[in-house]
Scaffold this motif. Sequence first.
Motif, PDB file in Angstrom:
ATOM      1  N   PHE A  15       0.835  -1.203   0.000  1.00 41.08           N
ATOM      2  CA  PHE A  15       0.000   0.000   0.000  1.00 41.08           C
ATOM      3  C   PHE A  15       0.870   1.253   0.000  1.00 41.08           C
ATOM      4  CE2 PHE A  15      -3.199  -2.948   1.580  1.00 41.08           C
ATOM      5  CZ  PHE A  15      -4.363  -2.466   1.002  1.00 41.08           C
ATOM      6  N   GLU A  16       0.421   2.274  -0.707  1.00 42.66           N
ATOM      7  CA  GLU A  16       1.136   3.558  -0.663  1.00 42.66           C
ATOM      8  C   GLU A  16       1.084   4.148   0.735  1.00 42.66           C
ATOM      9  OE1 GLU A  16      -0.055   6.422  -3.666  1.00 42.66           O
ATOM     10  OE2 GLU A  16       0.174   4.809  -5.134  1.00 42.66           O
ATOM     11  N   THR A  17      -0.049   4.014   1.385  1.00 44.98           N
ATOM     12  CA  THR A  17      -0.200   4.537   2.742  1.00 44.98           C
ATOM     13  C   THR A  17       0.726   3.803   3.694  1.00 44.98           C
ATOM     14  OG1 THR A  17      -2.539   4.908   2.265  1.00 44.98           O
ATOM     15  CG2 THR A  17      -1.864   4.977   4.590  1.00 44.98           C
ATOM     16  N   ARG A  18       1.459   4.576   4.503  1.00 46.25           N
ATOM     17  CA  ARG A  18       2.266   3.987   5.574  1.00 46.25           C
ATOM     18  C   ARG A  18       1.658   4.437   6.893  1.00 46.25           C
ATOM     19  NH1 ARG A  18       7.471   6.805   2.969  1.00 46.25           N
ATOM     20  NH2 ARG A  18       6.286   8.510   3.913  1.00 46.25           N
ATOM     21  N   ILE A  19       1.624   3.514   7.860  1.00 47.48           N
ATOM     22  CA  ILE A  19       1.107   3.891   9.180  1.00 47.48           C
ATOM     23  C   ILE A  19       2.303   4.331  10.033  1.00 47.48           C
ATOM     24  CG2 ILE A  19      -0.211   3.152  11.189  1.00 47.48           C
ATOM     25  CD1 ILE A  19      -1.776   2.994   8.481  1.00 47.48           C
ATOM     26  N   PRO A  20       2.340   5.583  10.453  1.00 46.22           N
ATOM     27  CA  PRO A  20       3.501   6.045  11.222  1.00 46.22           C
ATOM     28  C   PRO A  20       3.497   5.507  12.646  1.00 46.22           C
ATOM     29  CG  PRO A  20       1.833   7.756  11.152  1.00 46.22           C
ATOM     30  CD  PRO A  20       1.320   6.624  10.297  1.00 46.22           C
ATOM     31  N   ARG A  21       4.669   5.392  13.225  1.00 46.89           N
ATOM     32  CA  ARG A  21       4.727   5.139  14.668  1.00 46.89           C
ATOM     33  C   ARG A  21       4.209   6.391  15.350  1.00 46.89           C
ATOM     34  NH1 ARG A  21       6.865   1.681  18.133  1.00 46.89           N
ATOM     35  NH2 ARG A  21       8.029   0.449  16.625  1.00 46.89           N
ATOM     36  N   ASN A  22       3.183   6.223  16.172  1.00 48.37           N
ATOM     37  CA  ASN A  22       2.497   7.378  16.739  1.00 48.37           C
ATOM     38  C   ASN A  22       1.978   6.994  18.125  1.00 48.37           C
ATOM     39  OD1 ASN A  22      -0.749   8.778  16.334  1.00 48.37           O
ATOM     40  ND2 ASN A  22       1.068   9.969  16.750  1.00 48.37           N
ATOM     41  N   VAL A  23       2.399   7.743  19.121  1.00 43.82           N
ATOM     42  CA  VAL A  23       2.093   7.345  20.492  1.00 43.82           C
ATOM     43  C   VAL A  23       0.584   7.326  20.753  1.00 43.82           C
ATOM     44  CG1 VAL A  23       2.310   9.672  21.483  1.00 43.82           C
ATOM     45  CG2 VAL A  23       2.781   7.642  22.896  1.00 43.82           C
ATOM     46  N   ARG A  24      -0.172   8.151  20.040  1.00 42.44           N
ATOM     47  CA  ARG A  24      -1.631   8.167  20.247  1.00 42.44           C
ATOM     48  C   ARG A  24      -2.250   6.819  19.851  1.00 42.44           C
ATOM     49  NH1 ARG A  24      -2.489  11.687  23.740  1.00 42.44           N
ATOM     50  NH2 ARG A  24      -4.234  12.932  22.952  1.00 42.44           N
ATOM     51  N   VAL A  25      -1.643   6.177  18.828  1.00 41.60           N
ATOM     52  CA  VAL A  25      -2.120   4.850  18.394  1.00 41.60           C
ATOM     53  C   VAL A  25      -1.959   3.843  19.525  1.00 41.60           C
ATOM     54  CG1 VAL A  25      -1.699   2.928  16.794  1.00 41.60           C
ATOM     55  CG2 VAL A  25      -1.647   5.275  15.953  1.00 41.60           C
ATOM     56  N   SER A  26      -0.821   3.904  20.207  1.00 40.66           N
ATOM     57  CA  SER A  26      -0.564   2.911  21.254  1.00 40.66           C
ATOM     58  C   SER A  26      -1.312   3.233  22.542  1.00 40.66           C
ATOM     59  CB  SER A  26       0.942   2.770  21.514  1.00 40.66           C
ATOM     60  OG  SER A  26       1.496   4.015  21.809  1.00 40.66           O
ATOM     61  N   GLU A  27      -1.692   4.500  22.734  1.00 39.08           N
ATOM     62  CA  GLU A  27      -2.458   4.866  23.941  1.00 39.08           C
ATOM     63  C   GLU A  27      -3.930   4.477  23.818  1.00 39.08           C
ATOM     64  OE1 GLU A  27       0.067   8.948  24.952  1.00 39.08           O
ATOM     65  OE2 GLU A  27      -1.978   9.100  24.182  1.00 39.08           O
ATOM     66  N   ALA A  28      -4.453   4.532  22.591  1.00 43.08           N
ATOM     67  CA  ALA A  28      -5.901   4.403  22.384  1.00 43.08           C
ATOM     68  C   ALA A  28      -6.523   3.147  23.012  1.00 43.08           C
ATOM     69  CB  ALA A  28      -6.222   4.479  20.890  1.00 43.08           C
ATOM     70  N   PRO A  29      -5.872   1.934  22.866  1.00 39.78           N
ATOM     71  CA  PRO A  29      -6.523   0.734  23.412  1.00 39.78           C
ATOM     72  C   PRO A  29      -6.765   0.801  24.924  1.00 39.78           C
ATOM     73  CG  PRO A  29      -4.708   0.125  21.968  1.00 39.78           C
ATOM     74  CD  PRO A  29      -4.629   1.607  22.157  1.00 39.78           C
ATOM     75  N   SER A  30      -5.923   1.515  25.652  1.00 40.00           N
ATOM     76  CA  SER A  30      -6.145   1.567  27.101  1.00 40.00           C
ATOM     77  C   SER A  30      -7.344   2.458  27.432  1.00 40.00           C
ATOM     78  CB  SER A  30      -4.884   2.006  27.848  1.00 40.00           C
ATOM     79  OG  SER A  30      -4.440   3.229  27.348  1.00 40.00           O
ATOM     80  N   PHE A  31      -7.837   3.205  26.457  1.00 40.17           N
ATOM     81  CA  PHE A  31      -9.078   3.946  26.629  1.00 40.17           C
ATOM     82  C   PHE A  31     -10.227   3.227  25.928  1.00 40.17           C
ATOM     83  CE2 PHE A  31      -5.682   6.874  27.425  1.00 40.17           C
ATOM     84  CZ  PHE A  31      -6.144   7.639  28.484  1.00 40.17           C
ATOM     85  N   ALA A  32      -9.942   1.968  25.486  1.00 40.09           N
ATOM     86  CA  ALA A  32     -10.949   1.118  24.847  1.00 40.09           C
ATOM     87  C   ALA A  32     -11.546   1.766  23.600  1.00 40.09           C
ATOM     88  CB  ALA A  32     -12.054   0.754  25.847  1.00 40.09           C
ATOM     89  N   LEU A  33     -10.711   2.502  22.883  1.00 42.22           N
ATOM     90  CA  LEU A  33     -11.185   3.201  21.682  1.00 42.22           C
ATOM     91  C   LEU A  33     -10.206   3.026  20.536  1.00 42.22           C
ATOM     92  CD1 LEU A  33     -12.177   6.664  23.238  1.00 42.22           C
ATOM     93  CD2 LEU A  33     -13.765   4.972  22.272  1.00 42.22           C
ATOM     94  N   PRO A  34     -10.712   3.032  19.295  1.00 41.20           N
ATOM     95  CA  PRO A  34      -9.803   3.163  18.148  1.00 41.20           C
ATOM     96  C   PRO A  34      -9.163   4.554  18.199  1.00 41.20           C
ATOM     97  CG  PRO A  34     -12.040   2.595  17.439  1.00 41.20           C
ATOM     98  CD  PRO A  34     -12.126   2.957  18.883  1.00 41.20           C
ATOM     99  N   VAL A  35      -7.995   4.702  17.614  1.00 45.91           N
ATOM    100  CA  VAL A  35      -7.341   6.017  17.654  1.00 45.91           C
ATOM    101  C   VAL A  35      -8.194   7.054  16.911  1.00 45.91           C
ATOM    102  CG1 VAL A  35      -5.862   5.761  15.594  1.00 45.91           C
ATOM    103  CG2 VAL A  35      -5.093   7.169  17.519  1.00 45.91           C
ATOM    104  N   LEU A  36      -9.011   6.602  15.981  1.00 48.65           N
ATOM    105  CA  LEU A  36      -9.871   7.535  15.254  1.00 48.65           C
ATOM    106  C   LEU A  36     -10.851   8.256  16.167  1.00 48.65           C
ATOM    107  CD1 LEU A  36      -9.043   5.334  12.927  1.00 48.65           C
ATOM    108  CD2 LEU A  36     -10.742   6.650  11.661  1.00 48.65           C
ATOM    109  N   SER A  37     -11.245   7.594  17.275  1.00 45.13           N
ATOM    110  CA  SER A  37     -12.133   8.248  18.236  1.00 45.13           C
ATOM    111  C   SER A  37     -11.319   8.915  19.340  1.00 45.13           C
ATOM    112  CB  SER A  37     -13.064   7.229  18.899  1.00 45.13           C
ATOM    113  OG  SER A  37     -13.712   6.461  17.943  1.00 45.13           O
TER     114      SER A  37
END
Length: 267
Positions: A218-240
């Motif tokens: 895929f052309e899209t690359r997913i960056p390493r982003n701390v918000r992505v790794s924090e999101a599950p502990s708030f039981a949410l996708p990072v999009l929310s």
Amino acid sequence: MSDLSRPTGPRIIAVANQKGGVGKTTTAINLAAALAETGLRVLVVDLDPQGNASTGLGIEDRDVTTYELLVDDAPLNAVIQETSIPGLSIVPATVDLSSADIELMANEKRSFLLHDALRQTAMDSFAWDYILIDCPPSLNLLTVNAMVAAHSVLVPLQSEFFALEGLSQLMLTIREVRQAANPDLRIEGVVLTMYDKRNNLSQQVEKDARDNLGELVFETRIPRNVRVSEAPSFALPVLSYDPNSLGAIAYRDLAAELLKKHNKIAA
Ligand SMILES: Nc1ncnc2c1ncn2[C@@H]1O[C@H](COP(=O)(O)OP(=O)(O)OP(=O)(O)O)[C@@H](O)[C@H]1O
Ligand SMILES: [Mg+2]
């Protein structure tokens, strides 16, 4: 009629890579959320006894799970739960699923259980557009079930050393599943995850992947982003959790790239 937009039912995608911690669950949850955000109806099937997709989407009640769907023919409305994201539902998993591998060995239809569960006619009334299956870090019977059930396999590739190692084993399994059970199984694509553009290693992995796999990446690359790794502990996708974070933007881009490929127009 909305049926015009999905003449062949949902597109079923297995998110798989036997390597652990490469971003399978993160990709399953956030790509699903990004697709749902466009107005599509999306189901995540948690096929990992670790149950990380279920935790990441905030599912606490796990009395009836993927295990019951596969082993006990549990009815769909008992196993499917809505999440806090409109349009996004999940079949959750618990550690119970870890015994399925062995328990199902004697079952003749053992590789087709998820296929049959997802193709039952009762599924039609849910009118899913996409079903994303979060696979465990293994090429075991559960992953084979996902590949037999799916139209395609989406492979997250962590932008780290040894990233491509193991890919040939994964491709071999895909080939075996094609021969034995699912001749039309495609490779949806390979997505680079935890990408750090300042890091030479990330760039090298990207070059190797694009040289070896060409248009599959895929052309899209997913960056390493701390918000992505924090999101599950708030039981949410990072999009929310943080809709404007680089991670959320990247998963929206990935969804758009996927939809473009599938010629579906986002609502
Ligand atoms: N883009 C990202 N930026 C930062 N952290 C990330 C990113 N993607 C994933 N992670 C983190 O990396 C870890 C592994 O990710 P994830 O659980 O999605 O991998 P996995 O392939 O599903 O793992 P497993 O093989 O155990 O199922 C998690 O802690 C996750 O939060
Ligand atoms: Mg996982």
